[in-house]
Write a protein that holds these residues in place. Sequence first.
Motif, PDB file in Angstrom:
ATOM      1  N   ASP A 273       0.856  -1.059   0.062  1.00  0.00           N
ATOM      2  CA  ASP A 273       0.028  -0.036  -0.052  1.00  0.00           C
ATOM      3  C   ASP A 273       0.729   1.293  -0.038  1.00  0.00           C
ATOM      4  OD1 ASP A 273      -2.194  -1.934   0.145  1.00  0.00           O
ATOM      5  OD2 ASP A 273      -2.718  -1.360   2.243  1.00  0.00           O
ATOM      6  N   VAL A 274       1.910   1.080   0.755  1.00  0.00           N
ATOM      7  CA  VAL A 274       2.729   2.456   0.858  1.00  0.00           C
ATOM      8  C   VAL A 274       3.501   2.490  -0.538  1.00  0.00           C
ATOM      9  CG1 VAL A 274       4.954   3.257   1.802  1.00  0.00           C
ATOM     10  CG2 VAL A 274       3.360   2.261   3.198  1.00  0.00           C
ATOM     11  N   ARG A 275       3.982   1.289  -1.253  1.00  0.00           N
ATOM     12  CA  ARG A 275       4.472   1.548  -2.643  1.00  0.00           C
ATOM     13  C   ARG A 275       3.334   2.089  -3.762  1.00  0.00           C
ATOM     14  NH1 ARG A 275       5.727  -1.787  -7.141  1.00  0.00           N
ATOM     15  NH2 ARG A 275       7.791  -1.057  -7.925  1.00  0.00           N
ATOM     16  N   TYR A 276       2.080   1.706  -3.444  1.00  0.00           N
ATOM     17  CA  TYR A 276       1.244   2.110  -4.297  1.00  0.00           C
ATOM     18  C   TYR A 276       1.123   3.647  -4.414  1.00  0.00           C
ATOM     19  CZ  TYR A 276      -2.954   1.677  -7.606  1.00  0.00           C
ATOM     20  OH  TYR A 276      -3.868   1.593  -8.599  1.00  0.00           O
ATOM     21  N   ALA A 277       0.953   4.310  -3.047  1.00  0.00           N
ATOM     22  CA  ALA A 277       0.860   5.896  -3.007  1.00  0.00           C
ATOM     23  C   ALA A 277       2.211   6.191  -3.511  1.00  0.00           C
ATOM     24  CB  ALA A 277       0.621   6.153  -1.407  1.00  0.00           C
ATOM     25  N   SER A 278       3.281   5.682  -3.337  1.00  0.00           N
ATOM     26  CA  SER A 278       4.332   6.428  -3.607  1.00  0.00           C
ATOM     27  C   SER A 278       4.671   6.612  -5.303  1.00  0.00           C
ATOM     28  CB  SER A 278       5.780   5.542  -3.225  1.00  0.00           C
ATOM     29  OG  SER A 278       5.716   5.574  -1.746  1.00  0.00           O
ATOM     30  N   ARG A 279       4.098   5.331  -5.692  1.00  0.00           N
ATOM     31  CA  ARG A 279       4.049   5.422  -7.101  1.00  0.00           C
ATOM     32  C   ARG A 279       3.062   6.400  -7.840  1.00  0.00           C
ATOM     33  NH1 ARG A 279       2.810   0.064  -9.844  1.00  0.00           N
ATOM     34  NH2 ARG A 279       3.323   1.198 -11.685  1.00  0.00           N
ATOM     35  N   ILE A 280       1.888   6.690  -7.139  1.00  0.00           N
ATOM     36  CA  ILE A 280       1.099   7.651  -7.667  1.00  0.00           C
ATOM     37  C   ILE A 280       1.915   9.045  -7.701  1.00  0.00           C
ATOM     38  CG2 ILE A 280      -0.925   9.017  -6.889  1.00  0.00           C
ATOM     39  CD1 ILE A 280      -2.227   6.457  -6.350  1.00  0.00           C
ATOM     40  N   TRP A 281       2.455   9.291  -6.618  1.00  0.00           N
ATOM     41  CA  TRP A 281       3.586  10.297  -6.402  1.00  0.00           C
ATOM     42  C   TRP A 281       4.383  10.664  -7.589  1.00  0.00           C
ATOM     43  CZ3 TRP A 281       4.150   9.014  -0.702  1.00  0.00           C
ATOM     44  CH2 TRP A 281       2.997   9.484   0.114  1.00  0.00           C
ATOM     45  N   ALA A 282       5.069   9.509  -7.710  1.00  0.00           N
ATOM     46  CA  ALA A 282       6.067   9.420  -8.733  1.00  0.00           C
ATOM     47  C   ALA A 282       5.707   9.721 -10.308  1.00  0.00           C
ATOM     48  CB  ALA A 282       6.847   7.853  -8.835  1.00  0.00           C
ATOM     49  N   GLU A 288      -2.740  10.895  -0.528  1.00  0.00           N
ATOM     50  CA  GLU A 288      -2.503  11.091   1.031  1.00  0.00           C
ATOM     51  C   GLU A 288      -2.500   9.711   1.463  1.00  0.00           C
ATOM     52  OE1 GLU A 288      -4.256  14.266   2.890  1.00  0.00           O
ATOM     53  OE2 GLU A 288      -4.842  12.847   4.821  1.00  0.00           O
ATOM     54  N   LEU A 289      -1.401   9.503   2.159  1.00  0.00           N
ATOM     55  CA  LEU A 289      -1.023   8.154   2.723  1.00  0.00           C
ATOM     56  C   LEU A 289      -0.875   8.196   4.258  1.00  0.00           C
ATOM     57  CD1 LEU A 289      -0.033   5.103   2.717  1.00  0.00           C
ATOM     58  CD2 LEU A 289       2.604   6.022   2.412  1.00  0.00           C
ATOM     59  N   HIS A 290      -1.469   7.279   4.865  1.00  0.00           N
ATOM     60  CA  HIS A 290      -1.672   7.203   6.466  1.00  0.00           C
ATOM     61  C   HIS A 290      -1.058   5.654   6.642  1.00  0.00           C
ATOM     62  CE1 HIS A 290      -3.190  11.174   7.866  1.00  0.00           C
ATOM     63  NE2 HIS A 290      -3.929  10.952   6.620  1.00  0.00           N
ATOM     64  N   VAL A 291      -0.168   5.416   7.459  1.00  0.00           N
ATOM     65  CA  VAL A 291       0.251   4.318   8.125  1.00  0.00           C
ATOM     66  C   VAL A 291       0.160   4.305   9.707  1.00  0.00           C
ATOM     67  CG1 VAL A 291       2.037   2.398   8.277  1.00  0.00           C
ATOM     68  CG2 VAL A 291       2.040   3.904   6.330  1.00  0.00           C
ATOM     69  N   TRP A 292      -0.976   3.783  10.131  1.00  0.00           N
ATOM     70  CA  TRP A 292      -1.550   3.909  11.525  1.00  0.00           C
ATOM     71  C   TRP A 292      -0.534   2.872  12.480  1.00  0.00           C
ATOM     72  CZ3 TRP A 292      -4.214   8.159  12.445  1.00  0.00           C
ATOM     73  CH2 TRP A 292      -4.596   8.669  11.115  1.00  0.00           C
ATOM     74  N   PRO A 293      -0.049   3.432  13.388  1.00  0.00           N
ATOM     75  CA  PRO A 293       1.300   2.729  14.087  1.00  0.00           C
ATOM     76  C   PRO A 293       0.339   1.651  14.996  1.00  0.00           C
ATOM     77  CG  PRO A 293       0.960   4.963  14.961  1.00  0.00           C
ATOM     78  CD  PRO A 293       0.375   4.988  13.668  1.00  0.00           C
ATOM     79  N   GLY A 294       0.574   0.406  14.869  1.00  0.00           N
ATOM     80  CA  GLY A 294       0.132  -0.656  15.644  1.00  0.00           C
ATOM     81  C   GLY A 294      -1.275  -1.208  15.119  1.00  0.00           C
ATOM     82  N   GLY A 295      -1.815  -0.658  13.983  1.00  0.00           N
ATOM     83  CA  GLY A 295      -2.836  -1.172  13.500  1.00  0.00           C
ATOM     84  C   GLY A 295      -2.765  -2.590  12.768  1.00  0.00           C
TER      85      GLY A 295
END
Length: 327
Positions: A273-282, A288-295
């Motif tokens: 999921d992080v990579r998908y958002a990063s590739r949209i930016w690229a 907008e990306l949120h990685v919720w700690p401990g979720g």
Amino acid sequence: MALVRPARPPFDPELAPVVEAVGAVDLTAATLPQIRGFAATPPDTVAAVLAGRGAERRDVGTTAPDGGPVALTVLRPARRAPGVLAPAVLWLHGGGMVMGDRFSQIDVPLDWLERFGAVVVTVDYRLAPEHPAPAGVEDGYRALCWLAEHAGELGVDPARLVVAGVSAGGGVAAGVTLLARDRGGPRVAAQVLSCPMLDHRDDTTSSHQYAGGPATWTREQNAFGWAALLGEGHEGGRDGVLPYASPAVAEDLSGLPPTFVDVGSAEVFRDEDVRYASRIWAAGGDAELHVWPGGFHGFDVAVPAARLSVAARSARTAWLARALGVA
């Protein structure tokens, strides 16, 4: 020699007892019918949830390109401002591509029905393995076309169509949005991808971290879902796998609408999921990306009252308000 499990990020303290209580679920062809039974949303539960949210229900149907039936439910606020066009949300439910129904996780888009007066159209896309790819994503795309075609009678603003989904539904939502771009279909104003299932290769660090429990969705369950959708022998590459079924293999992520992606730090889909958002930016896109700690996977659906869940839902809704131009 005993296998050493990779180190994992810790679960949020408020969420940890919930995920640690989840027993190991062996998801196989033999167990799938029983698991589907557990996952089905009881009709009385649906009625109670809709009544509590002040939502009116209308069941309709459309037809997929291959002739298959696609069941839809239209949910509208019981109280609507006359003459005001509403935003609309096409909702794709979760369930690993193999289970769930159009009322699964329905409380998520109902938040937007209440907050924005949005019309919600939720889709019973066909499930694998009985209906392998591309049936499910084609069903979702047909539902989007139906929504656009009926915008006038529904009181919907055709310039504010949102495609949204959670888990497998997030993957289907991403595929529907790619289809709309590539076919010149209805314009999608925004896509909301919550802990989406995007990559059939199932081979990231987070995927390996969540091989086995405790987890609400494991690498092994994920492999079963993808095999059901794509058939055996799909692992490891992109040959023959359409990006609409596995959006992570799409070579071009340009021209997509504003995109919201969120995921837990302690789950199998984190890295894809992080990579998908990063590739949209690229590709020059807006994400907008949120990685919720401990979720853990689906934490805000499983434990909506937890502080982390409240924060996640609040951030998602605030982003959508901005994307839709809602005060």
